[in-house]
Enzyme design. Structure first.
Site, PDB file in Angstrom:
ATOM      1  N   ASP A   1      49.122  45.441  41.751  1.00 56.26           N
ATOM      2  CA  ASP A   1      47.876  45.819  41.092  1.00 56.26           C
ATOM      3  C   ASP A   1      47.578  44.752  40.027  1.00 56.26           C
ATOM      4  OD1 ASP A   1      45.750  47.508  40.003  1.00 56.26           O
ATOM      5  OD2 ASP A   1      47.168  47.924  38.374  1.00 56.26           O
TER       6      ASP A   1
ATOM      7  N   ASP B   1      44.842  45.011  36.860  1.00 56.99           N
ATOM      8  CA  ASP B   1      44.620  45.500  35.486  1.00 56.99           C
ATOM      9  C   ASP B   1      45.712  46.478  35.062  1.00 56.99           C
ATOM     10  OD1 ASP B   1      41.694  44.602  34.668  1.00 56.99           O
ATOM     11  OD2 ASP B   1      41.650  45.146  36.792  1.00 56.99           O
TER      12      ASP B   1
ATOM     13  N   ASP C   1      49.833  50.721  37.681  1.00 56.55           N
ATOM     14  CA  ASP C   1      49.931  51.350  36.357  1.00 56.55           C
ATOM     15  C   ASP C   1      49.108  52.610  36.205  1.00 56.55           C
ATOM     16  OD1 ASP C   1      47.426  49.855  36.412  1.00 56.55           O
ATOM     17  OD2 ASP C   1      47.263  50.549  34.339  1.00 56.55           O
TER      18      ASP C   1
HETATM   19 MG    MG Z   1      45.723  49.014  37.245  1.00 56.46          MG
END
Ligand code: MG
Length: 248
Positions: free
Chosen positions: A9, A11, A189
């Site tokens: 991923d 961000d 995240d």
């Molecule tokens: Mg993310």
């Protein structure tokens, strides 16, 4: 020796989340390290993100990685892009002007129009405007019906085509060389990554949640700085042993 395929991923995983999506800062050591690591993995490294592919290219210039963009709606594999055309989404496109009109009066609520999906961001909004923004995007998702789904993340709600998920994107990559036959590692995240963790777990891979939230991932890292430190080590020859990461 186990060979791995790495899915990352962007961000909140490779870079810290910024107040506005265009304000993220990319660590100068990150891009060359990802390029070295891709080489070490025989090419089996892809970015799996909610962002459009073009935006990821801008952040990770001059490298062009394999990318599943817009939560898997569009994919670039070995230089060829598929999916993600805005003209394939007339029902969504028809609602964009109306969305701008209802969001207009809300201060610090941003619309990020990605063509085949649209995100509404309220990170900098007052609590009441944030609540209103979430209601607006929930109502839009309901109106659009089963062809689309609402994906809620950190101070963001996004309408995406229902057929696309990060998990299906990871499976699509994994079916092809050089990803095929390798054990997947996926780092993410956010709430939006949990479904992909389930897919990766089911397929015998390693799921790694960044941050302290509850998760179905099996491993955990504290923050993007810890991710970068791990990846820099792997890029420079450290043993790739994701099972040795702290348990989630
Ligand atoms: Mg993310």
């Amino acid at each position: 020796m186990t060979e791995f395929a790495l899915f990352l991923d962007f961000d909140g995983t490779l870079v810290e989340i910024a107040p506005k999506p265009d304000q993220v800062r990319v660590d100068p050591a990150l891009v060359p390290a990802l390029a070295r690591l891709r080489e070490r993995l025989g090419g089996a490294l892809a970015i799996v993100t909610g962002r459009p592919i073009t935006v990821i290219d801008g952040f990770l210039s001059p490298q062009r990685f394999d990318v599943a963009g817009l939560h898997g709606v569009e994919r670039r594999f070995g230089g060829t892009v598929s999916g993600g055309r805005s003209e394939d989404h007339p029902a969504l496109r028809a609602r964009i002007p109306g969305l701008h009109a209802v969001v207009e009066p809300l201060e610090a609520v941003l619309i990020e129009d990605k063509g085949a999906s649209v995100a509404v961001h309220w990170r900098l909004a007052t609590p009441s405007d944030a609540a209103r923004a979430q209601t607006i995007v929930e109502e839009l998702a309901t109106d659009l019906g089963p062809g689309y789904r609402l994906q809620l993340g950190k101070a963001v709600g996004e309408i995406v085509p229902a057929s696309a998920t990060k998990g299906t994107a990871i499976r699509a990559f994994s079916a092809r060389e050089p990803y095929a036959g390798r054990r997947a590692i996926f780092l993410g995240d956010d709430l939006t990554d949990e479904r992909a963790f389930a897919t990766v777990n089911e397929d015998g891979g390693v799921s790694v949640r960044i941050g302290s939230a509850d998760t179905i991932a099996t491993r955990r890292l504290a923050d993007p700085a810890a991710v970068r430190s791990l990846l820099l080590g792997w890029a420079d020859g450290a043993t790739i042993d994701p099972d040795a990461l702290p348990a989630a």
